[in-house]
Enzyme design. Structure first.
Site, PDB file in Angstrom:
ATOM      1  N   ARG A 145       0.780  -1.056  -0.092  1.00  8.53           N
ATOM      2  CA  ARG A 145      -0.056  -0.128  -0.008  1.00  8.53           C
ATOM      3  C   ARG A 145       0.849   1.148  -0.058  1.00  8.53           C
ATOM      4  NH1 ARG A 145      -2.327  -3.298   3.972  1.00  8.53           N
ATOM      5  NH2 ARG A 145      -4.419  -4.089   3.447  1.00  8.53           N
ATOM      6  N   LYS A 169      -2.153  -2.576   7.943  1.00  9.62           N
ATOM      7  CA  LYS A 169      -3.141  -1.993   8.677  1.00  9.62           C
ATOM      8  C   LYS A 169      -3.248  -2.405  10.073  1.00  9.62           C
ATOM      9  CE  LYS A 169      -6.214  -0.418   4.782  1.00  9.62           C
ATOM     10  NZ  LYS A 169      -7.709  -0.671   4.598  1.00  9.62           N
ATOM     11  N   HIS A 240      -2.567   2.844  -5.901  1.00  4.42           N
ATOM     12  CA  HIS A 240      -3.383   1.809  -5.927  1.00  4.42           C
ATOM     13  C   HIS A 240      -3.701   1.086  -6.947  1.00  4.42           C
ATOM     14  CE1 HIS A 240      -5.029   0.213  -2.159  1.00  4.42           C
ATOM     15  NE2 HIS A 240      -6.076  -0.229  -2.751  1.00  4.42           N
ATOM     16  N   ARG A 243      -0.965  -1.852  -7.117  1.00  2.00           N
ATOM     17  CA  ARG A 243      -1.246  -2.830  -6.212  1.00  2.00           C
ATOM     18  C   ARG A 243      -2.429  -3.690  -6.969  1.00  2.00           C
ATOM     19  NH1 ARG A 243      -1.561  -4.176  -0.755  1.00  2.00           N
ATOM     20  NH2 ARG A 243      -4.016  -4.647   0.136  1.00  2.00           N
ATOM     21  N   HIS A 266      -4.427  -8.629   3.375  1.00  2.00           N
ATOM     22  CA  HIS A 266      -6.034  -8.597   3.427  1.00  2.00           C
ATOM     23  C   HIS A 266      -6.334  -9.430   4.756  1.00  2.00           C
ATOM     24  CE1 HIS A 266      -7.091  -7.674  -0.871  1.00  2.00           C
ATOM     25  NE2 HIS A 266      -6.605  -6.385  -0.248  1.00  2.00           N
ATOM     26  N   TYR A 275     -10.585  -9.373  -7.148  1.00  2.00           N
ATOM     27  CA  TYR A 275      -9.577  -9.644  -8.326  1.00  2.00           C
ATOM     28  C   TYR A 275      -9.810 -10.714  -9.187  1.00  2.00           C
ATOM     29  CZ  TYR A 275      -7.256  -5.940  -5.547  1.00  2.00           C
ATOM     30  OH  TYR A 275      -6.828  -4.971  -4.741  1.00  2.00           O
TER      31      TYR A 275
END
Length: 294
Positions: A145, A169, A240, A243, A266, A275
């Site tokens: 990210r 995250k 992004h 990514r 994730h 995706y």
């Protein structure tokens, strides 16, 4: 009560500063609305009717479905926190419905386009050129990210094991392997870095400005847009996008969905499954080639 919730996000959930700021702004916005419209001094006194009125107000203001739904999610998190903390006895968001949002598939670059973007001749043989090349390569070849790239330090790179440690995250660490080609270019970039700023210390940031300071989001955006403008004018040009391209190309080459999930950082498989839709054209081609009745 808003401050208590924000403290919970910061110190217990360890949410990112960006997330905490967004939650605070949403809650302050709805608190101001219910005070002006319904003379409610405390957000905790809201019922379903007041909250629904706020959602209607947002829609009438022309806010996008995505933005409205994000604000609804903020409300749900806030009132669930109050309920768990026994500050309220009923959750007023129980019947609050999210707006229907048409699903948009993530855009991605074709392999031929990304090959052109990463071509060595595109970048100047200077610190700035090699830094820009590293930004483009790192985003595409690791799938990190934007926030993860700007926070990366030299000590996070392991050039012996060919891998990088990323802090994602909610402060979750993950290890991402990188290719031999990326390793070689990291070494070249390191040489340019040391010639410009002297010997590297582990705590120094990996991607820096021309003055050696930590990179920042707008700087990375400018770099990405500049080089994508050369080859991909008809698509949304952002960090992004690289990514998305990383994930789509892996799946197109047959990578396991769970492995891609872990590489992207994730928390759930559902976030990665989007995706797989971008690989549908390839699946159709395989079907038409292999099926006897196609």
């Amino acid at each position: 009560m808003i401050d208590s919730f924000i403290n919970y996000l910061e110190y217990e959930k360890r949410s990112s500063p960006h997330t905490v700021l967004a939650y605070r702004k949403d809650l302050e916005q709805v608190a101001e609305f219910v005070e002006l419209s319904f003379e409610l001094k405390e957000l905790s006194l809201c019922t379903h009717s007041e909250l629904r009125a706020w959602v209607i107000e947002l829609v009438e203001q022309g806010l996008s479905t995505t933005s409205v739904n994000r604000k609804i999610a903020t409300l749900r998190s806030f009132f669930k926190f109050l309920l768990r903390s026994r500050m309220i006895s009923q959750d007023p968001t129980y019947k609050l419905k999210s707006l229907k949002n048409p699903k948009k598939l993530p855009e991605f670059l074709q392999e031929t386009t990304i090959e052109s973007v990463l071509e060595e001749s595109v970048y100047e043989p200077s610190f700035e050129g090699q830094r820009d090349r590293m930004v483009m390569e790192f985003l595409y070849l690791t799938g990190v990210r934007l926030s993860e790239l700007t926070a990366l330090k030299w000590k996070d790179l392991n050039l012996i094991e060919d891998q990088v440690k990323v802090l994602g995250k909610r402060k979750k660490e993950r290890i991402i392997p990188f290719t031999k080609m990326l390793k070689q270019n990291i070494i070249l970039y390191k040489k340019e870095f040391e010639e410009r700023f002297s010997k590297i210390e582990g705590n120094e940031y990996f991607i820096v400005s021309n003055r050696g300071e930590q990179s920042y989001p707008m700087m990375i955006y400018r770099i990405v847009r500049h080089y994508l403008d050369l080859f991909a004018q008809n698509t949304r040009r952002s960090p992004h996008l690289l990514r998305h391209t990383f994930a789509t190309h892996l799946l197109n080459k047959g990578a396991d969905l769970n492995a891609v999930k872990d590489l992207l950082g994730h928390s759930s498989l559902a976030a990665t499954q989007v995706y797989t839709h971008n690989s549908m054209e390839k699946l159709k081609a395989v079907f038409e080639q292999a099926h006897p009745k196609a």
